[in-house]
Design a protein around this motif. Sequence first.
Motif: not given
Length: 573
Positions: A85-89, A110-123, A300-307
């Motif tokens: 769900v976060k990766l889709n965001d 949206n850059r802020l939103r991206e970074m917040d999603g990045y932190v959440d994914c990593i965690t 965005y590097s995490f988006v490539s892991l989504m598929p």
Amino acid sequence: MENFSLLHPTNSNASYRTLNKEALNDLSVDYICDALTKEQYERNSIKQLLINITDDEEVIKYRCDVFEDFLRFPKLRDDLSALLVKLNDLREIERFQKDTEASSLWQLVNRLREMDGYVDCITRIKNTLETIEVKSQGLLELKKNVQSIYNDSGFPELKKDIIDTLAKAQKLKSITLGVNLDDLLRPKSVGVISLNDKEFTDSGILKRFMKFTNRDSELHHGNDVSGFLSFHPSNPSTSQFGLGQFVVGAQQDVNHTMNSSLTGADPMSDALKNVVTDILRRTVNDIKSMLNRYVNVNGYSFVSLMPEIIFYIRFAELCDKMKKKNLPLCKAEVLPKEDRNCCLRDVYNLKLGIKSANGENLDIVTNDIDFNDDRRIYILTGPNRGGKTTITQAVGLAFLLAQNGIYVPATQMKFSPCDSIFTHFPADENDTVDLGRLGEESKRLAEIFSSASRYSLLLLNESLATTNVAEGLYIARDVVKSMRYLGTRAIFNTHMHDLARNLDEVNTTVKGDSKIESLVTGVENGQRSFKVFIAPPQGVSYAKDIAEKYGVTFDKIKKQIDRQRAAAPGSGR
């Protein structure tokens, strides 16, 4: 993280080949993808990964190990499913960032939103991988990467900065506007009177406005708004005032008038579009200042892991469903490509496994198939509806799954990877108009041999089955000789029993190291057993069994006629 993948080791130089449209159709790839998920994006992603295969042994082993971890740990699948769900965001934010029409302010937010999603994914990934004992190289490397990022990137400070800065950007909740109207009450100019930190919740605006204008005594005379808070004109190019300054009267700088016809653009929307970035200048500068400290942080590097995550999760879910039906599944063991061998034990068609997992009551028959120096090409014969197509497709799907790292519907599979899978199933009648069926099938076979190699897998299903058996047999014999000469692995199932005769002569006279063997589908007590075994073609033996079972041999019919005649009154014959 930029070069990391769960599908291959970092810096892998593996080459890939895409299955052609005939193989996609003949192996029922769309059916399989539809069974894995109902989401169109997921089906497309899985299909693209599934049909691009490699014969690189290290890549296949890498995938097999990663998939095994996904299968062993339901918690890994559950946690990563939530992460999707976060990766889709993040994927949607990436699309927005490419929108050249978006203002710089919204891009920064949206850059802020991206970074917040990045932190959440990593965690999330870090916490998940630290609580389970993964063994695969891929997931161990992912765990190491996220731990390094988390520990070396100042995540606590980054999270705090994001929260504080987003709070500033999101503090604006409503805007009070001043709108000039023409005689038809159409807006002709607009200005921002105040910026508010609370939402305006009164839903009776229009009602109050009409009630207000019906009383002349309530109508404000003139245009002096000195009693209001700061007024921000809608023309940023002539603005002399910063955020929060007090302006006396609405007369000053209200010169950004937008004229429009009844069908023209909404002037208020145009005015607001031009003014928002200007009036939030300080917020923009604050965001830029904070982002400059984290220019290398990229979600965005995490988006490539989504598929890739979707691919493994959906196949693991299918395997779990099949296991609950007590269907055998196994992890394939990779042999050297050069050997061109394969050992399959108790293999069955994945499509039957899917139907069983979905609740259909099926009696699934398993079979053993070997490709080695003693037999590498099979001529498969047997009765109609005896399982020839099912087992031919089953072998192709076993290779396709194994080379993608997915568990195989069998109790054992040891195999040398193939460089591609080529199929030749009966042509659609609509495709044979120009050349005729025999011509079209011959053309497709020529195309296969122009692309196939000794490492390929060829699956031919009732090929060259024309009304003129002699013509089909003539071409089929040359096709079999060509497969031996090429050195490929193949199954050629056919009703032309003569094709499977005198194979020793072909093996002796045609140069090559792929021996041809006769394989038949079995019949027991007049019933199809769906088991295959090495034997000469049975010819009319199946017809004999059926005739014996139903009493339509000449001897049985003659005896019945004799009994009827003998029992007939007054019969003298």
